[in-house]
Design an enzyme around this catalytic site. Structure first.
Site: not given
Length: 280
Positions: A48, A53, A78, A111
């Site tokens: 994931d 990120y 996401k 997200h």
């Protein structure tokens, strides 16, 4: 798909997602490839990540260099908060696909709903178009409350395959999990260990002693028995291996009930009803 006895959850579009995965939130890009490699070496086949990120490229490198067949690994990313405009969703997805370098992504999520930023229904419709075009295998949402989901169900055609939400013993979200189940939306639990807060819990420590396991393993097993899809994060090979060793024991019903009683309705992350952050 089952590796090291890890079961899969079947989604509403007939895709199958391993119930245990590996999360890469807050893992710096320079450390991501090694961390994902450790998870894959521990038998985990569900990774994931997210545009937010900043480590999609390194996730893709670890998977490509692993020698494991691409079809055996389930990858989620996401949509970032600054690309909710329906006109740019396709380009945003294409950039994620390019950074990962793995072909069509298995699961792509909105997200955050950002209820005061644009209209997440229109963002979802743009994702529906990408799904129908075959540019993504499965679509879902993250951090959506029941009222957000009700709007999607009323105004769009594709039911989200998953809703990735904060769930742990201190914040169990049973009503939202039941809503998800009622509408055939799988629940993914982020922060399954409450960002480490549960590791010092005396009740969990007692149960861990009873079953001769760590507190983390007991907590993750509780999630598994509830049907949650989980992806604990770890940067060390030892912890990644420990997190995967939760399928050869069961918690008794009284033990599950003792963990259920720990619910404090305590959220560690932002509240989706009021979270509207968009990076500049």
């Amino acid at each position: 798909m089952a590796v090291n006895n890890i079961p899969s959850v079947h989604l509403n579009n007939d895709a199958a997602i391993p119930q245990l995965g590996f999360g890469t939130f807050q893992i710096p890009p320079a450390e991501t490839k090694a961390a994902v490699t450790s998870a894959l070496n521990a038998g985990i086949r569900h990774i994931d990540t997210a545009q937010m990120y900043g480590n999609e490229k390194e996730v893709g490198e670890a998977i490509r260099d692993s020698g494991i067949d691409r079809s055996d690994i389930f990858v989620t990313s996401k949509l970032n908060n600054d690309v909710h405009d329906p006109a740019v969703v396709a380009d945003a997805l294409a950039r994620t696909t390019e950074r990962l370098g793995l072909g069509p992504i298995d699961l792509f999520l909105i997200h955050w709903p950002l209820p005061e930023v644009g209209d997440f229904v229109e963002t979802w419709r743009a994702l529906e178009a990408e799904y129908r075009a075959g540019n993504v295998r499965t679509i879902g949402v993250s951090n959506f409350n029941a009222d957000h989901l009700e709007r999607l169900l009323a105004d769009t055609d594709v039911v989200p395959a998953v809703n990735q939400i904060e769930v742990h013993p201190y914040f169990q979200q049973d009503e939202l999990r039941e809503f998800n189940e009622r509408h055939e939306i799988a629940t993914e639990a982020w922060a399954p260990l409450a960002q480490g807060a549960v590791l010092d819990d005396p009740v969990l420590a007692e149960i861990a002693e009873e079953v001769n396991r760590s507190v983390a393993q007991v907590t993750l097993r509780w999630h598994i028995q509830r049907g949650d899809v989980i992806f604990p994060k770890s940067s060390t090979p030892e912890r990644a291996a420990e997190n995967s060793e939760i399928f050869d024991f069961d918690l008794s019903q009284p033990q599950v009930e003792r963990i259920d009683a720990l619910d404090k309705n305590h959220r560690f992350g932002p509240d989706p009803a009021t979270f509207n952050f968009v990076p500049e």
